[in-house]
Design an enzyme around this catalytic site. Structure first.
Site, PDB file in Angstrom:
ATOM      1  N   ASP A 127      -7.222 -16.050 -12.383  1.00 22.65           N
ATOM      2  CA  ASP A 127      -7.948 -15.965 -11.118  1.00 22.65           C
ATOM      3  C   ASP A 127      -9.390 -16.430 -11.361  1.00 22.65           C
ATOM      4  O   ASP A 127     -10.106 -15.849 -12.183  1.00 22.65           O
ATOM      5  CB  ASP A 127      -7.910 -14.517 -10.604  1.00 22.65           C
ATOM      6  CG  ASP A 127      -8.507 -14.375  -9.211  1.00 22.65           C
ATOM      7  OD1 ASP A 127      -9.669 -14.783  -9.029  1.00 22.65           O
ATOM      8  OD2 ASP A 127      -7.826 -13.840  -8.317  1.00 22.65           O
TER       9      ASP A 127
ATOM     10  N   ARG B 112       0.809  -1.223   0.000  1.00 19.98           N
ATOM     11  CA  ARG B 112       0.000   0.000   0.000  1.00 19.98           C
ATOM     12  C   ARG B 112       0.841   1.271   0.000  1.00 19.98           C
ATOM     13  O   ARG B 112       0.317   2.359   0.144  1.00 19.98           O
ATOM     14  CB  ARG B 112      -0.968  -0.013   1.188  1.00 19.98           C
ATOM     15  CG  ARG B 112      -2.035  -1.062   1.005  1.00 19.98           C
ATOM     16  CD  ARG B 112      -3.139  -0.968   2.003  1.00 19.98           C
ATOM     17  NE  ARG B 112      -4.098  -2.044   1.788  1.00 19.98           N
ATOM     18  CZ  ARG B 112      -3.959  -3.271   2.294  1.00 19.98           C
ATOM     19  NH1 ARG B 112      -2.921  -3.559   3.047  1.00 19.98           N
ATOM     20  NH2 ARG B 112      -4.861  -4.187   2.038  1.00 19.98           N
TER      21      ARG B 112
ATOM     22  N   ASP C 292     -15.123  -7.684  -7.682  1.00 22.30           N
ATOM     23  CA  ASP C 292     -13.949  -8.443  -7.242  1.00 22.30           C
ATOM     24  C   ASP C 292     -14.019  -8.673  -5.738  1.00 22.30           C
ATOM     25  O   ASP C 292     -13.424  -7.949  -4.963  1.00 22.30           O
ATOM     26  CB  ASP C 292     -12.671  -7.682  -7.627  1.00 22.30           C
ATOM     27  CG  ASP C 292     -11.412  -8.426  -7.204  1.00 22.30           C
ATOM     28  OD1 ASP C 292     -11.511  -9.582  -6.758  1.00 22.30           O
ATOM     29  OD2 ASP C 292     -10.321  -7.835  -7.326  1.00 22.30           O
TER      30      ASP C 292
ATOM     31  N   HIS D 231       3.086 -10.909  -5.648  1.00 19.81           N
ATOM     32  CA  HIS D 231       1.999 -10.112  -6.211  1.00 19.81           C
ATOM     33  C   HIS D 231       2.454  -8.662  -6.111  1.00 19.81           C
ATOM     34  O   HIS D 231       2.868  -8.218  -5.043  1.00 19.81           O
ATOM     35  CB  HIS D 231       0.700 -10.350  -5.435  1.00 19.81           C
ATOM     36  CG  HIS D 231      -0.512  -9.857  -6.170  1.00 19.81           C
ATOM     37  ND1 HIS D 231      -0.698  -8.531  -6.492  1.00 19.81           N
ATOM     38  CD2 HIS D 231      -1.569 -10.523  -6.665  1.00 19.81           C
ATOM     39  CE1 HIS D 231      -1.834  -8.415  -7.158  1.00 19.81           C
ATOM     40  NE2 HIS D 231      -2.384  -9.594  -7.283  1.00 19.81           N
TER      41      HIS D 231
ATOM     42  N   GLU E 297      -2.607 -10.726 -14.680  1.00 16.66           N
ATOM     43  CA  GLU E 297      -3.750 -11.420 -14.072  1.00 16.66           C
ATOM     44  C   GLU E 297      -5.044 -10.960 -14.726  1.00 16.66           C
ATOM     45  O   GLU E 297      -5.266  -9.760 -14.906  1.00 16.66           O
ATOM     46  CB  GLU E 297      -3.784 -11.132 -12.564  1.00 16.66           C
ATOM     47  CG  GLU E 297      -4.948 -11.831 -11.863  1.00 16.66           C
ATOM     48  CD  GLU E 297      -4.883 -11.743 -10.344  1.00 16.66           C
ATOM     49  OE1 GLU E 297      -3.998 -11.041  -9.804  1.00 16.66           O
ATOM     50  OE2 GLU E 297      -5.741 -12.376  -9.704  1.00 16.66           O
TER      51      GLU E 297
ATOM     52  N   TYR F  20      -0.771  -2.922  -5.346  1.00 15.62           N
ATOM     53  CA  TYR F  20      -2.053  -2.500  -5.935  1.00 15.62           C
ATOM     54  C   TYR F  20      -2.019  -1.050  -6.422  1.00 15.62           C
ATOM     55  O   TYR F  20      -2.924  -0.619  -7.131  1.00 15.62           O
ATOM     56  CB  TYR F  20      -3.186  -2.665  -4.913  1.00 15.62           C
ATOM     57  CG  TYR F  20      -3.419  -4.093  -4.498  1.00 15.62           C
ATOM     58  CD1 TYR F  20      -3.645  -5.073  -5.469  1.00 15.62           C
ATOM     59  CD2 TYR F  20      -3.412  -4.475  -3.173  1.00 15.62           C
ATOM     60  CE1 TYR F  20      -3.866  -6.399  -5.105  1.00 15.62           C
ATOM     61  CE2 TYR F  20      -3.628  -5.799  -2.792  1.00 15.62           C
ATOM     62  CZ  TYR F  20      -3.857  -6.747  -3.765  1.00 15.62           C
ATOM     63  OH  TYR F  20      -4.079  -8.057  -3.412  1.00 15.62           O
TER      64      TYR F  20
ATOM     65  N   HIS G  89      -4.883 -18.357  -9.278  1.00 19.45           N
ATOM     66  CA  HIS G  89      -5.468 -17.937  -8.003  1.00 19.45           C
ATOM     67  C   HIS G  89      -6.801 -18.654  -7.865  1.00 19.45           C
ATOM     68  O   HIS G  89      -7.689 -18.469  -8.701  1.00 19.45           O
ATOM     69  CB  HIS G  89      -5.710 -16.419  -7.977  1.00 19.45           C
ATOM     70  CG  HIS G  89      -4.461 -15.612  -7.876  1.00 19.45           C
ATOM     71  ND1 HIS G  89      -4.405 -14.270  -8.175  1.00 19.45           N
ATOM     72  CD2 HIS G  89      -3.217 -15.954  -7.461  1.00 19.45           C
ATOM     73  CE1 HIS G  89      -3.179 -13.822  -7.967  1.00 19.45           C
ATOM     74  NE2 HIS G  89      -2.433 -14.821  -7.545  1.00 19.45           N
TER      75      HIS G  89
ATOM     76  N   HIS H 157     -12.122 -13.746 -10.500  1.00 21.78           N
ATOM     77  CA  HIS H 157     -12.164 -12.667 -11.483  1.00 21.78           C
ATOM     78  C   HIS H 157     -12.808 -13.138 -12.793  1.00 21.78           C
ATOM     79  O   HIS H 157     -13.603 -12.416 -13.394  1.00 21.78           O
ATOM     80  CB  HIS H 157     -10.755 -12.149 -11.769  1.00 21.78           C
ATOM     81  CG  HIS H 157     -10.073 -11.580 -10.552  1.00 21.78           C
ATOM     82  ND1 HIS H 157      -8.777 -11.124 -10.572  1.00 21.78           N
ATOM     83  CD2 HIS H 157     -10.511 -11.394  -9.286  1.00 21.78           C
ATOM     84  CE1 HIS H 157      -8.447 -10.688  -9.362  1.00 21.78           C
ATOM     85  NE2 HIS H 157      -9.481 -10.849  -8.569  1.00 21.78           N
TER      86      HIS H 157
ATOM     87  N   GLU I  69      -6.412 -16.874  -2.274  1.00 20.02           N
ATOM     88  CA  GLU I  69      -6.304 -15.487  -1.801  1.00 20.02           C
ATOM     89  C   GLU I  69      -7.611 -15.133  -1.109  1.00 20.02           C
ATOM     90  O   GLU I  69      -8.240 -14.120  -1.395  1.00 20.02           O
ATOM     91  CB  GLU I  69      -6.131 -14.527  -2.982  1.00 20.02           C
ATOM     92  CG  GLU I  69      -4.852 -14.628  -3.746  1.00 20.02           C
ATOM     93  CD  GLU I  69      -4.887 -13.684  -4.943  1.00 20.02           C
ATOM     94  OE1 GLU I  69      -5.845 -13.738  -5.737  1.00 20.02           O
ATOM     95  OE2 GLU I  69      -3.965 -12.877  -5.071  1.00 20.02           O
TER      96      GLU I  69
ATOM     97  N   HIS J 183     -13.609 -11.912  -3.115  1.00 24.10           N
ATOM     98  CA  HIS J 183     -13.288 -13.333  -2.975  1.00 24.10           C
ATOM     99  C   HIS J 183     -14.121 -13.967  -1.862  1.00 24.10           C
ATOM    100  O   HIS J 183     -14.415 -13.329  -0.861  1.00 24.10           O
ATOM    101  CB  HIS J 183     -11.801 -13.503  -2.640  1.00 24.10           C
ATOM    102  CG  HIS J 183     -10.890 -12.899  -3.663  1.00 24.10           C
ATOM    103  ND1 HIS J 183      -9.524 -12.914  -3.554  1.00 24.10           N
ATOM    104  CD2 HIS J 183     -11.147 -12.256  -4.824  1.00 24.10           C
ATOM    105  CE1 HIS J 183      -8.989 -12.311  -4.600  1.00 24.10           C
ATOM    106  NE2 HIS J 183      -9.949 -11.892  -5.385  1.00 24.10           N
TER     107      HIS J 183
ATOM    108  N   HIS K 111      -1.872  -6.773 -11.890  1.00 19.04           N
ATOM    109  CA  HIS K 111      -3.152  -6.392 -12.490  1.00 19.04           C
ATOM    110  C   HIS K 111      -2.804  -5.466 -13.644  1.00 19.04           C
ATOM    111  O   HIS K 111      -2.100  -4.474 -13.435  1.00 19.04           O
ATOM    112  CB  HIS K 111      -4.036  -5.676 -11.464  1.00 19.04           C
ATOM    113  CG  HIS K 111      -4.405  -6.536 -10.298  1.00 19.04           C
ATOM    114  ND1 HIS K 111      -5.106  -6.080  -9.214  1.00 19.04           N
ATOM    115  CD2 HIS K 111      -4.166  -7.854 -10.054  1.00 19.04           C
ATOM    116  CE1 HIS K 111      -5.287  -7.075  -8.359  1.00 19.04           C
ATOM    117  NE2 HIS K 111      -4.726  -8.153  -8.833  1.00 19.04           N
TER     118      HIS K 111
HETATM  119 ZN   LIG Z   1      -9.381 -10.323  -6.661  1.00 13.72          ZN
HETATM  120 ZN   LIG Z   2      -5.915 -12.902  -7.786  1.00 12.18          ZN
END
Ligand SMILES: [Zn+2]
Ligand SMILES: [Zn+2]
Length: 277
Positions: free
Chosen positions: A177, A36, A227, A67, A144, A70, A214, A180, A257, A229, A107
């Protein structure tokens, strides 16, 4: 079986191996940095050594990948943000190289006010720079597939293919994923939809590009482009798809995840192990 989770690195990167050992897994994903924040300290010689030593003591771990943060948006039309993103992702590839990780998952990016075409062009231009900047590295960049939330591109297999073609590097692969894909409208929850999805994937992207998976169930409905999970078998996708995923992709590293609170990781891993038969 190449089945694992996203492991925590709190207290140091090498701590991920303790979690992996406790869970009895043979692959995992990590954040190599605080995901972050823009700023990340380079990995020190000491950290590299601790990580390598921990891995040597845990030879059951076959594949580790990261990963990316973000915050990174290689599609941004804002030049400053895009340049920051390119710098941060270049650093991520370097960090993975230093730790001996196989892949880093990204992403693809968000188009904002601009067209998806523009976004994909900017992503590919950015990736070309990153690949050139890290030319000595063997680390593969895995695009992804996304749920298509907001203005994110990558929710269609054609987007991933297009970015790969525009980038033109054999260091670009993909991470699939399940949540997704389902949220983007690929109905893997039925046997027919599952086979159709993988038929399309193999024709558009190509199975040889699939490097990681994923495994997440979805709180959002089919095509909802949400999105969120869910635990394996408890969401809108359901167990049938995860059983088929486990049987079809024994050779590909698969990580969950899902929310690890309430010690749910072992529960989800058990469900997947049972589905694998
Ligand atoms: Zn996700
Ligand atoms: Zn993922």
């Amino acid at each position: 079986m190449l089945l694992g989770v996203h492991c925590s690195v709190s207290g140091g990167l090498e701590h991920s191996f303790e979690e992996a050992k406790t869970l009895g897994i043979d692959t995992f994903q990590v954040f190599t940095r605080n995901q972050r924040q823009w700023k990340a300290k380079p990995i020190s010689e000491e950290e590299k050594k601790l990580f390598a030593d921990a891995w040597a003591k845990n030879p059951q771990i076959k594949v580790i990948f990261s990963h990316a943060s973000y915050l990174i948006n290689l599609a941004s039309a804002d030049t400053e943000l895009r340049h920051k993103s390119i710098a941060a992702f270049t650093e991520e590839v370097i960090r993975c190289t230093e730790l001996g990780l196989a892949y880093t998952v990204l992403h693809p990016g968000a188009a904002g006010e601009h067209s998806e075409e523009d976004a994909m062009n900017r992503i590919a231009d950015s990736l070309k720079k990153i690949v050139a900047e890290t030319s000595g590295s063997k680390v593969k960049i895995l695009l992804e597939n996304t749920a298509g939330q907001g203005s994110h591109v990558g929710y269609k297999f054609e987007h991933i293919r297009n970015i790969m073609d525009l980038t033109g590097s054999d260091r670009i692969g993909t991470c699939f994923d399940t949540c997704h894909a389902f949220a983007a409208g690929y109905n893997i929850s039925t046997e027919e939809g599952f086979h159709k999805t993988w038929h399309d994937f193999s024709h558009i992207i190509g199975m040889e590009k699939l490097c990681a998976i994923h495994l997440n169930d979805s709180k959002g409905e089919l095509g909802s482009r949400i999105d969120r999970h869910d635990h394996i078998g408890q969401g809108k996708i359901g167990k049938l798809a995860f059983g088929m995923m486990m049987k079809k992709f024994t050779h590909i590293p698969k990580v969950i995840e899902t929310d690890a609170d309430n010690n749910m990781d072992p529960v989800n891993l058990n469900v997947l192990n049972e589905l694998a038969g």
